[in-house]
Design a protein around this motif. Sequence first.
Motif, short mmCIF file in Angstrom:
data_model
loop_
_atom_site.label_atom_id
_atom_site.label_comp_id
_atom_site.label_asym_id
_atom_site.label_seq_id
_atom_site.Cartn_x
_atom_site.Cartn_y
_atom_site.Cartn_z
N ALA A 1 1.82 6.42 -9.85
CA ALA A 1 2.26 7.77 -9.65
C ALA A 1 3.13 8.17 -10.79
CB ALA A 1 2.99 8.00 -8.18
N SER B 1 0.57 -4.44 -3.17
CA SER B 1 0.00 -3.23 -3.01
C SER B 1 -1.46 -3.65 -2.60
CB SER B 1 0.07 -2.20 -4.07
OG SER B 1 1.12 -1.79 -4.20
N GLY C 1 9.60 -2.21 -5.99
CA GLY C 1 10.12 -3.32 -5.40
C GLY C 1 11.64 -3.63 -5.16
N TRP D 1 13.41 -8.57 -0.40
CA TRP D 1 12.88 -9.06 -1.76
C TRP D 1 13.84 -9.27 -2.76
CZ3 TRP D 1 7.86 -5.95 -3.98
CH2 TRP D 1 7.22 -7.10 -4.73
N1 LIG Z 1 9.04 0.04 0.74
C1 LIG Z 1 8.77 -0.99 -0.32
N2 LIG Z 1 9.38 -2.07 -0.38
C2 LIG Z 1 8.80 -2.84 -1.33
N3 LIG Z 1 8.13 -2.72 -2.30
C3 LIG Z 1 7.46 -1.60 -2.37
C4 LIG Z 1 7.95 -0.91 -1.20
N4 LIG Z 1 7.22 0.51 -1.86
C5 LIG Z 1 6.58 0.15 -2.80
N5 LIG Z 1 6.73 -0.91 -3.11
C6 LIG Z 1 6.12 -1.64 -4.57
O1 LIG Z 1 6.50 -0.87 -5.61
C7 LIG Z 1 5.46 -0.84 -6.40
C8 LIG Z 1 5.56 0.62 -7.25
O2 LIG Z 1 6.42 0.65 -7.90
P1 LIG Z 1 6.82 1.88 -8.87
O3 LIG Z 1 7.98 1.30 -9.65
O4 LIG Z 1 6.71 3.33 -8.46
O5 LIG Z 1 5.46 1.44 -9.97
P2 LIG Z 1 4.79 2.30 -11.05
O6 LIG Z 1 5.73 2.86 -12.03
O7 LIG Z 1 3.84 1.17 -11.62
O8 LIG Z 1 3.93 3.27 -10.61
C9 LIG Z 1 4.11 -0.83 -5.49
O9 LIG Z 1 3.06 -1.59 -6.21
C10 LIG Z 1 4.72 -1.81 -4.44
O10 LIG Z 1 4.18 -2.97 -4.42
#
Ligand SMILES: Nc1ncnc2c1ncn2[C@@H]1O[C@H](COP(=O)(O)OP(=O)(O)O)[C@@H](O)[C@H]1O
Length: 500
Positions: free
Chosen positions: A13, A305, A403, A409
């Motif tokens: 996103a 995901s 994450g 985590w």
């Molecule tokens: N509530 C949550 N707890 C842990 N991990 C999450 C949560 N929501 C999303 N994620 C993880 O965060 C990832 C997305 O992180 P983000 O930094 O937004 O990615 P990107 O910059 O690649 O779009 C997802 O692939 C998911 O695994």
Amino acid sequence: MKYVIGVDLGTSAVKVLLVDQNGTVTAQASEAYPLQQPAPGYNEQNPDDWVQGTLTAIQHLLATSGVTASEIEGLSYSGQMHGLVLLDAAGQVLRPAILWNDTRTTKQSEEIMAKMGPRFIEITRNRPLEGFTLPKILWVKENEPEIFAQAATFVLPKDYVRYRMTGQLNMELSDAAGTVLLDIAKKEWSREICAAFGLPLSLCPPLVEATTNVGTITAEFAQASGLCSQTAVFGGGADNACGAIGAGILHPDQAMCSIGTSGVILTYEPDTTTDYHGQLHFFNHAVPNSFYSMGVTLAAGYSLSWFKQTFAPDASFNDFVGSAATSTIGAHGLLFAPYIVGERTPYADAKIRGSFIGIDGKQERSDFVRAVLEGIVFSFKDILDIYAANGKNFKQLVSIGGGAKSPLWLQIQADIFNKDIVRLESEQGPGLGAAMLAAVGLGWFDSLSTCADHFIAVKKVYHPVAEHVAKYAQLHQIYQQIYPQTKGITGALLDYEEQQ
Ligand SMILES: Nc1ncnc2c1ncn2[C@@H]1O[C@H](COP(=O)(O)OP(=O)(O)O)[C@@H](O)[C@H]1O
Ligand SMILES: O=C(CO)[C@@H](O)[C@H](O)COP(=O)(O)O
């Protein structure tokens, strides 16, 4: 009050942050876009989706924040790295962007190494891995010659969005390093590499620094988004460089752990003296005249995901991840290796695939979630071990990315790394880093360090628990056997799949 916007163009996103002069994130909005996987190892996105997503997210940001556009003085970017956007002479996109996690380019990567060998690493400080941009350019040249013949230039994802918002076509330096066409010490395109692969230098766009003011918002984009056409736009940076800035990684003893779609362990490098011999990536930082090194787990957040999408599409992310707390350290005997799209560090292997090892009839879905969370962090531990072998033993890591939303985590990171893990007020390090580049570009602060003192706040520190550390050390040793023992099997399965 005055504001800046940080646009973080991620893989899942685009996230936009509105940040005031005190560093407070006043509003945020995000817009998801699809990932196309037309064949095994292929990962593509439509560059126009990034532009439309950014437009919609900014519209939403303005509508919900109550801030008037004229109060927004500057805007900058953080961008998913390496993605190839080929443009014709009129600036039109010639084909879908080939992304950082696309591994179709093994042949081209091997050819680069065979032709230039150690000289390539000397110039770029990196091995020519599948994810980097040069092998993608060579793939198009070889496989789609009619498209390549029309290519006048190429840019990276956030540089394309900036082009559409300002009309100015440039590539920013920290991202340009990830093309592996750059002489990173000289901060210029490598004529030697271009010549070796028959690429005209004219294909490489003009370079700008992260805090360079490249122009303002076009009348057309201003009208569509609600932004003011006087808002100053700055170069921005590679998402990991911006993540490092947003996490305050501005000195050599500091390190970051990022869980986005990919996963990254990163540290600041003041100069090019430390040589990891291509085992880790080494790029120009978005902090002027400095560098950073990092190891990358290709599918970190993506593994989670993917698992959720496949086995629990209707669960909320928090409930799904939280369910792992009902499992145990070691997930009742289950290990996961996150190589589901191949791997980069420590195993530069596009053909390895993931595994669950130790499946037992007593296990529940929560054990599988736990194994996925732990397996991703074991893969990060492999990267930290490379740093340790090079004499770098960090006292703590700052954790950012999607994450870092999960307390469980974060504790698993502390226990597997046996280090303190710092959670910041905002886990959106790359977006905050982008906003900081705009703030410094505007002259609000004299340096990124001064800006960091104002903008970055710690929320909580997670400490390792000795009993957990001992158990995870034992499990990590078992985890490390997965790669050598499954390489042949997963490779054979991939070959089988490709023959179908
Ligand atoms: N509530 C949550 N707890 C842990 N991990 C999450 C949560 N929501 C999303 N994620 C993880 O965060 C990832 C997305 O992180 P983000 O930094 O937004 O990615 P990107 O910059 O690649 O779009 C997802 O692939 C998911 O695994
Ligand atoms: O390829 C790399 C770094 O070399 C990735 O880290 C990309 O930059 C994508 O980042 P995220 O979407 O996971 O933030």
